[in-house]
Design a protein around this motif. Structure first.
Motif, PDB file in Angstrom:
ATOM      1  N   SER A   1     -40.315 -19.607   9.342  1.00 47.52           N
ATOM      2  CA  SER A   1     -39.459 -21.354   9.392  1.00 47.52           C
ATOM      3  C   SER A   1     -40.956 -22.005  10.105  1.00 47.52           C
ATOM      4  O   SER A   1     -41.600 -22.368   9.022  1.00 47.52           O
ATOM      5  CB  SER A   1     -38.887 -21.499  10.733  1.00 47.52           C
TER       6      SER A   1
ATOM      7  N   ALA B   1     -26.335 -16.363   6.891  1.00 49.36           N
ATOM      8  CA  ALA B   1     -26.461 -18.670   7.016  1.00 49.36           C
ATOM      9  C   ALA B   1     -27.961 -18.266   7.109  1.00 49.36           C
ATOM     10  O   ALA B   1     -28.962 -18.043   6.958  1.00 49.36           O
ATOM     11  CB  ALA B   1     -25.931 -18.844   8.647  1.00 49.36           C
ATOM     12  N   ARG B   2     -28.172 -19.853   6.465  1.00 51.72           N
ATOM     13  CA  ARG B   2     -29.541 -20.108   6.029  1.00 51.72           C
ATOM     14  C   ARG B   2     -29.693 -21.535   7.100  1.00 51.72           C
ATOM     15  O   ARG B   2     -29.216 -22.741   6.887  1.00 51.72           O
ATOM     16  CB  ARG B   2     -29.884 -20.508   4.148  1.00 51.72           C
ATOM     17  N   CYS B   3     -30.818 -21.494   7.413  1.00 53.11           N
ATOM     18  CA  CYS B   3     -31.212 -23.005   8.322  1.00 53.11           C
ATOM     19  C   CYS B   3     -33.077 -23.221   8.167  1.00 53.11           C
ATOM     20  O   CYS B   3     -33.710 -22.959   7.744  1.00 53.11           O
ATOM     21  CB  CYS B   3     -31.247 -22.815   9.897  1.00 53.11           C
ATOM     22  N   ASP B   4     -33.287 -24.112   7.861  1.00 55.18           N
ATOM     23  CA  ASP B   4     -34.253 -25.673   8.214  1.00 55.18           C
ATOM     24  C   ASP B   4     -34.572 -25.876   9.032  1.00 55.18           C
ATOM     25  O   ASP B   4     -33.271 -26.352  10.024  1.00 55.18           O
ATOM     26  CB  ASP B   4     -34.539 -25.824   6.814  1.00 55.18           C
TER      27      ASP B   4
ATOM     28  N   ILE C   1     -33.659 -18.032   9.185  1.00 58.25           N
ATOM     29  CA  ILE C   1     -34.489 -19.083   9.480  1.00 58.25           C
ATOM     30  C   ILE C   1     -35.616 -19.721   8.521  1.00 58.25           C
ATOM     31  O   ILE C   1     -36.367 -19.043   8.493  1.00 58.25           O
ATOM     32  CB  ILE C   1     -34.761 -19.612  10.974  1.00 58.25           C
TER      33      ILE C   1
ATOM     34  N   GLY D   1     -34.783 -28.796  11.585  1.00 59.33           N
ATOM     35  CA  GLY D   1     -33.848 -29.808  11.759  1.00 59.33           C
ATOM     36  C   GLY D   1     -32.458 -29.674  11.114  1.00 59.33           C
ATOM     37  O   GLY D   1     -31.387 -30.262  12.069  1.00 59.33           O
ATOM     38  N   ASP D   2     -31.919 -28.445  10.841  1.00 58.05           N
ATOM     39  CA  ASP D   2     -30.559 -27.607  11.070  1.00 58.05           C
ATOM     40  C   ASP D   2     -30.192 -27.141  12.782  1.00 58.05           C
ATOM     41  O   ASP D   2     -31.233 -26.767  13.037  1.00 58.05           O
ATOM     42  CB  ASP D   2     -30.587 -26.875   9.601  1.00 58.05           C
ATOM     43  N   PRO D   3     -29.440 -27.291  13.092  1.00 57.84           N
ATOM     44  CA  PRO D   3     -28.763 -26.672  13.989  1.00 57.84           C
ATOM     45  C   PRO D   3     -28.904 -24.922  13.675  1.00 57.84           C
ATOM     46  O   PRO D   3     -27.996 -25.010  12.967  1.00 57.84           O
ATOM     47  CB  PRO D   3     -27.546 -27.161  13.950  1.00 57.84           C
ATOM     48  N   ILE D   4     -29.375 -24.416  14.635  1.00 54.11           N
ATOM     49  CA  ILE D   4     -29.060 -23.384  14.359  1.00 54.11           C
ATOM     50  C   ILE D   4     -27.879 -22.369  15.623  1.00 54.11           C
ATOM     51  O   ILE D   4     -27.478 -21.480  14.933  1.00 54.11           O
ATOM     52  CB  ILE D   4     -30.174 -22.403  15.173  1.00 54.11           C
TER      53      ILE D   4
END
Length: 228
Positions: free
Chosen positions: A56, A34-37, A10, A39-42
């Motif tokens: 983050s 998986a990669r999230c930033d 994240i 605003g992205d759904p976790i």
């Protein structure tokens, strides 16, 4: 051979996130699935990982903890600048999950923390402590999370009522420097750590991710990971 640890990263687009990705490419024990930033759904990604690593933003911690609790996934939290309310969110989640929460994942900085505690014990009240920390001009929080941790170590060890003075400098592209100064009558002791690359933090975070798998619920520090 053991299967690689499946990591949800994240904050993958940030400075630290990119460094973690680069290191993981050459680490057969880690698989960033998986990669999230911001605003992205976790939620979907958390379900399919073994551990989440967070580099983050403090605003994301409530959603991160909620998702980790829902899927019973351990966390490694390296984001700094959390408010007291957000820190309570982490503490509450750690009652049900194993969480490594550290302001700095560098092995050297964690040894510095240990040395700071020992120096405060041995030098006594005749030596006044002070902290100077320097980081790149893009770093948003000041003092740094590491400086706050060092100050808390000093305050607790010395049983101080007043706050430890911290000087924060933001300039250039400095990765991170922390100096603890003990000024006494006729002499002065300085303990300094200088980071030359963000890789030291990323390497420590990946080490923490491997270590936390299978641990009982609780809030752990990087010193727990290193056995200090």
């Amino acid at each position: 051979m053991k299967s690689p640890v499946r990591v949800l990263l994240i904050g993958a687009a940030g400075r630290m996130g990119k460094t973690v990705v680069d290191l993981a490419r050459n680490d057969p024990t880690i698989d960033i699935v998986a990669r999230c930033d911001l605003g992205d759904p976790i939620e979907p990604a958390m379900k399919n990982c073994d551990v989440g690593i967070d580099f983050s933003h403090p605003d994301a911690i409530t959603e991160i903890c909620r998702s980790a609790l829902r899927h019973n996934k351990p966390l490694v939290i390296g984001t700094t600048g959390h408010s007291q309310e957000r820190r309570r969110t982490i503490e509450e989640a750690a009652q049900s999950l194993p969480i490594v929460f550290a302001s700095n994942f560098s092995i050297g900085v964690n040894v510095l923390s240990w040395l700071t505690r020992k120096a405060a014990e041995l030098l006594g009240r005749d030596f006044d402590p002070e902290i100077i920390e320097t980081h790149h001009k893009m770093k948003k929080d000041a003092p740094s999370g590491t400086a706050k941790t060092l100050a808390e170590i000093l305050k607790t060890t010395r049983k101080m009522e007043n706050e430890v003075p911290i000087q924060s400098i933001r300039e250039g592209d400095v990765v991170g420097e922390h100096t603890i100064i003990f000024s006494g009558p006729g002499e002065r002791l300085e303990l300094t750590h200088r980071a030359a690359s963000r890789e030291i933090f990323a390497r420590g975070a990946l080490r923490a991710a491997r270590w936390i798998i299978g641990k009982p619920a609780g809030r752990y520090s990087m010193q727990d990971v290193l056995g200090l």
